[in-house]
Scaffold this motif. Structure first.
Motif, short mmCIF file in Angstrom:
data_model
loop_
_atom_site.label_atom_id
_atom_site.label_comp_id
_atom_site.label_asym_id
_atom_site.label_seq_id
_atom_site.Cartn_x
_atom_site.Cartn_y
_atom_site.Cartn_z
N LEU A 83 5.16 8.92 5.16
CA LEU A 83 3.94 8.33 4.62
C LEU A 83 3.50 7.15 5.49
O LEU A 83 2.30 7.01 5.81
CB LEU A 83 4.18 7.86 3.18
CG LEU A 83 2.97 7.33 2.40
CD1 LEU A 83 1.85 8.36 2.33
CD2 LEU A 83 3.40 6.93 0.98
N ALA A 84 4.45 6.31 5.90
CA ALA A 84 4.14 5.15 6.75
C ALA A 84 3.57 5.60 8.09
O ALA A 84 2.60 5.02 8.60
CB ALA A 84 5.38 4.30 6.95
N ALA A 85 4.18 6.66 8.66
CA ALA A 85 3.70 7.16 9.95
C ALA A 85 2.28 7.72 9.82
O ALA A 85 1.44 7.52 10.70
CB ALA A 85 4.66 8.24 10.47
N GLY A 86 2.03 8.43 8.72
CA GLY A 86 0.71 9.00 8.50
C GLY A 86 -0.37 7.95 8.33
O GLY A 86 -1.54 8.18 8.67
N LEU A 87 0.03 6.78 7.87
CA LEU A 87 -0.93 5.68 7.65
C LEU A 87 -0.98 4.73 8.86
O LEU A 87 -1.66 3.70 8.81
CB LEU A 87 -0.54 4.89 6.40
CG LEU A 87 -0.66 5.65 5.06
CD1 LEU A 87 -0.04 4.83 3.94
CD2 LEU A 87 -2.12 5.95 4.76
N GLY A 107 4.79 5.55 -5.12
CA GLY A 107 5.27 5.40 -6.50
C GLY A 107 6.62 4.74 -6.58
O GLY A 107 7.42 5.03 -7.47
N VAL A 108 6.89 3.82 -5.65
CA VAL A 108 8.16 3.09 -5.66
C VAL A 108 7.85 1.61 -5.49
O VAL A 108 6.71 1.21 -5.26
CB VAL A 108 9.10 3.57 -4.53
CG1 VAL A 108 9.48 5.03 -4.71
CG2 VAL A 108 8.47 3.34 -3.16
N SER A 109 8.89 0.78 -5.58
CA SER A 109 8.70 -0.66 -5.40
C SER A 109 8.56 -0.99 -3.91
O SER A 109 9.00 -0.23 -3.04
CB SER A 109 9.89 -1.44 -5.98
OG SER A 109 11.04 -1.24 -5.18
N HIS A 110 7.96 -2.16 -3.62
CA HIS A 110 7.82 -2.54 -2.22
C HIS A 110 9.18 -2.87 -1.59
O HIS A 110 9.38 -2.73 -0.39
CB HIS A 110 6.85 -3.73 -2.06
CG HIS A 110 7.25 -4.98 -2.76
ND1 HIS A 110 7.02 -5.20 -4.09
CD2 HIS A 110 7.88 -6.09 -2.30
CE1 HIS A 110 7.48 -6.39 -4.44
NE2 HIS A 110 8.01 -6.94 -3.36
N THR A 111 10.15 -3.26 -2.43
CA THR A 111 11.51 -3.48 -1.93
C THR A 111 12.11 -2.18 -1.42
O THR A 111 12.75 -2.14 -0.36
CB THR A 111 12.40 -4.08 -3.03
OG1 THR A 111 11.83 -5.31 -3.48
CG2 THR A 111 13.81 -4.31 -2.52
N ASP A 123 0.84 -1.21 0.00
CA ASP A 123 0.00 0.00 0.00
C ASP A 123 0.88 1.26 0.00
O ASP A 123 0.63 2.20 -0.75
CB ASP A 123 -0.91 0.01 1.23
CG ASP A 123 -1.93 -1.11 1.23
OD1 ASP A 123 -2.36 -1.50 0.12
OD2 ASP A 123 -2.27 -1.60 2.32
N ILE A 124 1.89 1.26 0.84
CA ILE A 124 2.80 2.41 0.91
C ILE A 124 3.55 2.57 -0.40
O ILE A 124 3.72 3.69 -0.91
CB ILE A 124 3.78 2.25 2.09
CG1 ILE A 124 3.02 2.18 3.42
CG2 ILE A 124 4.80 3.39 2.13
CD1 ILE A 124 3.88 1.81 4.61
N ALA A 125 3.99 1.45 -0.98
CA ALA A 125 4.73 1.50 -2.24
C ALA A 125 3.88 2.10 -3.35
O ALA A 125 4.36 2.92 -4.16
CB ALA A 125 5.18 0.09 -2.63
N ARG A 126 2.60 1.71 -3.41
CA ARG A 126 1.71 2.22 -4.44
C ARG A 126 1.51 3.74 -4.30
O ARG A 126 1.58 4.49 -5.27
CB ARG A 126 0.37 1.50 -4.35
CG ARG A 126 -0.61 1.87 -5.50
CD ARG A 126 -1.85 1.01 -5.50
NE ARG A 126 -2.63 1.15 -4.27
CZ ARG A 126 -2.67 0.24 -3.30
NH1 ARG A 126 -1.99 -0.89 -3.42
NH2 ARG A 126 -3.39 0.44 -2.21
#
Length: 337
Positions: A39-43, A12-16, A6-9
């Motif tokens: 972004l991760a913290a916000g989610l 706009g980057v890969s999940h790696t 979800d964060i990767a999408r």
């Protein structure tokens, strides 16, 4: 539940890339890393170790191994070591705490099961475990005991110097009849503290009287039992001071002295080693030696995480100072005794 995908999408980057950014990988651009973390913290993202393991080929386990969790590892020593390591690792890894003597074989100790290992080594019997982990290529740091013949970083407190300083302090306070309650026989710390005791006596021209060396086991009960053996000596031959090789044994020793109707330090001075939290709150407050186990744990964990990222840990020995802590459990004897 928010996932790395979800964060990767959204980023706009890969999940790696997301996995590496959240793991503070130096391979990721700092600006990208901060953007992903924000972004991760916000989610309200919570790390999923299993998912990260699959992406980055890591277990996300850090092992903290003691020689034993059964006998000889005091509660204070265990607590300080775990707290120091955990303060650094926090939520980046799972911390797995084990006793080496619980393993019949070391087949499960591999790169797939542990990304790195910290050994709080107390005994030379740990050497096969240390050599096994090193041979498997697991980033490894050995704390508390000097080791040889292994490609590891070694972190060592100056136990011998600390014991020397506290016994010399007793001599400076006029004591000449100084006994020792030793720790668990197989532990390196026991040997080092005993050597420091002998070093101080030898420097000042003193010898160990018959019956002044008593074996303990680094716990309250053994300190109590050992002190009762010393108290069975004829009154004229009893020590005026006792060096206990850790604070728990000192507490047991003080209990035995009080039960005999004697006072500390009025009738007998008692000192310990380790400066565990309770030692400042005993009656009397215990003179002891502060050994920076928590600091060693923090430094060991920090160096291990750095080595995991760099995929290399230098073979290096780092020494840590011990500090004499003077409190109320020693009486000055005018003219010596």
């Amino acid at each position: 539940m928010v996932t790395i995908k979800d964060i990767a999408r959204l980023a706009g980057v890969s999940h790696t890339t997301v996995s590496r950014a959240l793991n503070d990988s130096p391979l990721i651009n700092p600006d990208t890393k901060e953007r992903i973390k924000a972004l991760a913290a916000g989610l309200n993202y919570s790390p999923n170790f299993s998912a990260r393991s699959l992406v980055l080929d890591r277990s996300y386990n850090i092992g903290l191994f003691f020689s034993t969790l059964q006998t000889g590892t005091s509660a204070g020593f265990f607590y300080e070591a775990v707290r120091g390591v955990n303060d650094i690792i926090k939520s980046q890894y799972n911390l797995v705490v084990r006793g080496i003597d619980d393993y019949k074989s070391y087949e499960s100790i591999t790169r797939k099961s542990f990304d790195g290992i910290l050994v709080m080594s107390q005994s030379e019997a740990d050497q096969p475990f240390i050599e096994h982990a090193a041979a498997k290529g697991i980033p490894l740091i050995v704390m508390n005991r000097p080791v040889e013949n292994a490609q590891v970083m070694n972190m060592i407190p100056d136990d011998r110097g600390g014991a020397y300083r506290i016994v010399e302090y007793l001599i400076e306070q006029g004591h000449r009849r100084i006994a020792i309650i030793e720790g668990k026989e197989s532990f390196k710390s026991t040997q080092s503290r005993r050597e420091g005791y002998f070093d101080a006596l030898k420097k000042h021209g003193l010898t160990v009287a018959l019956g002044y060396r008593v074996q303990g086991n680094y716990n309250l009960e053994s300190g109590y039992t050992a002190m009762n053996k010393l108290l069975k000596l004829p009154e004229r031959d009893r020590p005026t001071a006792v060096f206990c090789c850790n604070d728990e044994m000192a507490l047991g020793a003080i209990k035995a002295i009080h039960e005999k109707g004697l006072k500390v330090p009025g009738d007998m001075s008692v000192v310990g080693f380790d400066a565990q939290l309770f030692s400042g709150y005993t009656s009397p407050a215990l003179t002891t030696v502060r050994r920076p186990i928590e600091q060693i744990g923090r430094e060991g964990a920090a160096r291990l995480l750095e080595g995991i990222e760099k995929k290399q840990i230098a073979k290096e020995t780092i020494y840590f100072h011990t500090e004499l802590v003077i409190r109320d459990s020693v009486q000055h004897i005018s003219g010596g005794a």
